[in-house]
Design a protein around this motif. Structure first.
Motif, short mmCIF file in Angstrom:
data_model
loop_
_atom_site.label_atom_id
_atom_site.label_comp_id
_atom_site.label_asym_id
_atom_site.label_seq_id
_atom_site.Cartn_x
_atom_site.Cartn_y
_atom_site.Cartn_z
N LEU A 235 0.82 -1.22 0.00
CA LEU A 235 0.00 0.00 0.00
C LEU A 235 0.85 1.27 0.00
O LEU A 235 0.45 2.30 -0.53
CB LEU A 235 -0.92 0.02 1.23
CG LEU A 235 -2.11 -0.94 1.19
CD1 LEU A 235 -2.83 -0.91 2.54
CD2 LEU A 235 -3.06 -0.59 0.06
N LEU B 89 -10.02 -2.70 3.31
CA LEU B 89 -9.42 -2.08 2.14
C LEU B 89 -10.44 -2.01 1.00
O LEU B 89 -10.57 -0.99 0.31
CB LEU B 89 -8.22 -2.93 1.73
CG LEU B 89 -7.08 -2.27 0.99
CD1 LEU B 89 -6.56 -1.08 1.76
CD2 LEU B 89 -5.96 -3.30 0.80
N GLU C 63 -2.65 1.48 -7.88
CA GLU C 63 -4.03 1.58 -8.36
C GLU C 63 -4.80 0.29 -8.06
O GLU C 63 -6.01 0.33 -7.85
CB GLU C 63 -4.05 1.81 -9.89
CG GLU C 63 -3.37 3.09 -10.34
CD GLU C 63 -4.16 4.32 -9.89
OE1 GLU C 63 -5.39 4.22 -9.74
OE2 GLU C 63 -3.53 5.37 -9.67
N MET D 92 -10.65 0.30 -2.69
CA MET D 92 -9.46 -0.17 -3.40
C MET D 92 -9.86 -1.22 -4.44
O MET D 92 -10.69 -2.08 -4.17
CB MET D 92 -8.48 -0.78 -2.38
CG MET D 92 -7.24 -1.41 -2.96
SD MET D 92 -6.20 -0.30 -3.93
CE MET D 92 -5.26 0.50 -2.65
N THR D 93 -9.27 -1.11 -5.61
CA THR D 93 -9.48 -2.14 -6.63
C THR D 93 -8.59 -3.34 -6.28
O THR D 93 -7.41 -3.16 -5.99
CB THR D 93 -9.06 -1.61 -8.01
OG1 THR D 93 -9.61 -0.31 -8.19
CG2 THR D 93 -9.51 -2.54 -9.12
N GLU E 223 1.22 3.27 -2.97
CA GLU E 223 -0.01 3.86 -3.49
C GLU E 223 -0.40 3.33 -4.87
O GLU E 223 -0.54 4.08 -5.84
CB GLU E 223 0.12 5.39 -3.51
CG GLU E 223 0.14 5.92 -2.09
CD GLU E 223 0.71 7.32 -1.95
OE1 GLU E 223 1.24 7.85 -2.95
OE2 GLU E 223 0.64 7.86 -0.85
#
Ligand SMILES: Nc1ncnc2c1ncn2[C@@H]1O[C@H](COP(=O)(O)OP(=O)(O)OP(=O)(O)O)[C@@H](O)[C@H]1O
Ligand SMILES: [Mg+2]
Lengths: 235, 244
Positions: B155, B186, B160, B191-192, B158
């Motif tokens: 994480l 998450l 995608e 989050m994807t 950062e």
């Protein structure tokens, strides 16, 4: 023979006194040889050798064919020929083609090349012993090859290689006695010089041996200490 | 937002991925299931470019890699930054503390200042419930704690998309929950995620979509409630019967 020698020491007070005198007088030149030459020769050759070893190990594992080949040939040539012969080639052989190198430097070159070859195998094995997942974890956070190598792989490989490398270091202390043949006045050559004058081979060579032993004994204590410290963090 | 088109991967003679097509929208959670050897790990590793696909196109956001052509190292490196990978066996850096593990990427790869990276790493570790363990070495942490550090480390870059390859399958059963909870949180934050897992509860509760892979292809994809109660394909049905 043995009896005669021992008898001469213990029954003849004059002879005993003389031997003690010789031992005392030899101590200073022997220690001088150790401090001025044996120890610096060991340390300098080891440092240069390790740098060479890391480069060689990296060349061996690199994907560039030509680096691999150069590294392989180097390691094979050094490991396949006697150190004594290598020292003779550097000091007595090279002047034939106009390259004259002083005794100390000749010895440094010879020992560094030797450490470089043998230690490269240790370091290569250590690098290969680090799980592939460590490289991948580095890559997965965006590291380049050299970042992963420097930050993730080499620090771990260094821990793995410290025990075998300290063995190499201790061996090198003893191997430097070979530098006597290229006229470096390290401890063993000092011993030879002393005996040339007084013929007390057994006494003086034993004294030199004892000093090597003491040096190596202290080094092995340091080695044990180092290994304990390193063990703390290794999983 | 993520699209995979005609993805093939071959190891020598062995064809492992035989034409994968997949789109994942931003903020969605996709769970991938399938028998051992079906190519789930390989697909994730292709997305993280830890494996180079034989051919196919992958794009995430505005970046695209077309593996039919030669792909430059630089493009791979910048593409990799879009994805965060969580490994089955954590792969934490054993010579670094939890905090250093998480800081490593931001400092070394992104060139962030140590102070900023430390602050961020600290808050990420707090987020995964390890605020009191930041100075521990991996060897001093349980499997579940190590895996949560692994998640925080990914994480920190950062990404995608977060990719999880069986993140709980190396864990003792009592430690699975703490990791799944972090993942669930998450997902809740939008989050994807693409998650390979055998945790069917997680798939049912969290996934927007479940994908069943077998033999290097996607056999079926559907909403979890559909695929679990009413699988369309025979192979899916067999697999689900086997694991339940
Ligand atoms: N580096 C590799 N070299 C050769 N074959 C590989 C490699 N990686 C994977 N394979 C093969 O590819 C196939 C698919 O492997 P993959 O790990 O993607 O399966 P998986 O679906 O993740 O299985 P599992 O559920 O067991 O993790 C397997 O047959 C495996 O042996
Ligand atoms: Mg797998």
């Amino acid at each position: 023979m043995v009896k005669m020698y021992l008898n001469s020491i213990f029954t003849d007070p004059e002879r005993t006194a003389k031997l003690i005198e010789i031992a005392k007088n030899s101590l200073q030149p022997l220690l001088e040889g150790a401090i001025m030459n044996t120890i610096p020769l060991t340390i300098i050759s080891f440092i240069v050798g390790i740098i060479l070893a890391v480069l060689t190990a990296l060349a061996r594992i690199s994907s560039v064919k030509i680096f691999q080949i150069i590294a392989r040939v180097y390691v094979s040539a050094i490991r396949g020929t006697p150190l004594l012969v290598q020292l003779f080639i550097i000091f007595y052989g090279l002047p034939n083609i106009g390259i004259i190198i002083n005794p100390f430097l000749s010895a440094v070159i010879g020992f560094s090349l030797s450490v470089g070859a043998y230690a490269s195998e240790i370091i290569r094995a250590a690098i290969l012993s680090i799980p592939k997942g460590q490289w991948e974890a580095g890559y997965s956070i965006g590291m380049t090859y050299s970042q992963a190598l420097k930050r993730i792989i080499l620090p771990q490989a260094a821990k793995v290689s410290i025990p075998p490398l300290s063995n190499s270091f201790i061996s090198l202390v003893k191997d430097t006695s070979l530098a006597s043949v290229v006229l470096v006045t390290e401890m063993f050559r000092r011993a030879q010089e002393i005996t040339a004058a007084n013929y007390e081979f057994l006494l003086v060579y034993s004294e030199a041996a004892l000093i090597y032993w003491v040096i190596c004994f202290f080094l092995s204590i340091i080695q044990g200490f180092l290994e304990k410290r390193l063990d703390r963090y290794v999983s | 937002m993520i699209s995979i088109n005609g993805l093939y991967k071959q190891f020598g003679q062995l064809e492992v991925l035989k034409g994968i097509d997949l789109n994942v929208e931003k903020g969605k959670v996709v769970v991938v299931i399938g028998p051992s050897g079906s190519g789930k790990t390989t697909m994730l590793r292709c997305l993280n470019v830890l494996e180079t696909p034989t051919k196919g196109v992958i794009s995430i956001e505005s970046q695209q890699l077309d593996f039919s052509k030669a792909v430059s190292k630089k493009n791979i490196a910048s593409f990799r930054r879009l994805t965060g990978m969580v490994f089955q066996n954590y792969n934490l850096f054993p010579h670094k503390t939890a905090l250093e593990n998480v800081m490593e990427g931001p400092v070394i790869v992104k060139g962030e200042s140590k102070v900023a990276a430390r602050k961020k790493a600290q808050s990420l570790l707090e987020k995964v419930g390890l605020g009191d363990k930041i100075d521990y070495y991996p060897a001093q942490l349980s499997g579940g704690q190590q895996q949560r550090v692994g998640i925080a480390r990914a994480l920190a870059m950062e990404p995608e998309v977060m990719l999880f390859d069986e993140p709980t399958s190396a864990l003792d059963p009592e430690l699975v929950g703490e990791v799944l909870k972090v993942m669930k949180d998450l997902a809740g934050e939008g989050m994807t995620m693409i998650v390979v897992t055998h945790e069917m509860r997680f798939a049912r509760d969290v996934a927007d979509e479940v994908i069943f892979m077998d033999g290097g292809v996607i056999v079926e994809r559907n909403k979890p409630e559909e695929i679990f109660t009413n699988p369309k394909e025979e192979r899916t049905r067999k697999f689900l019967n086997m694991i339940q």
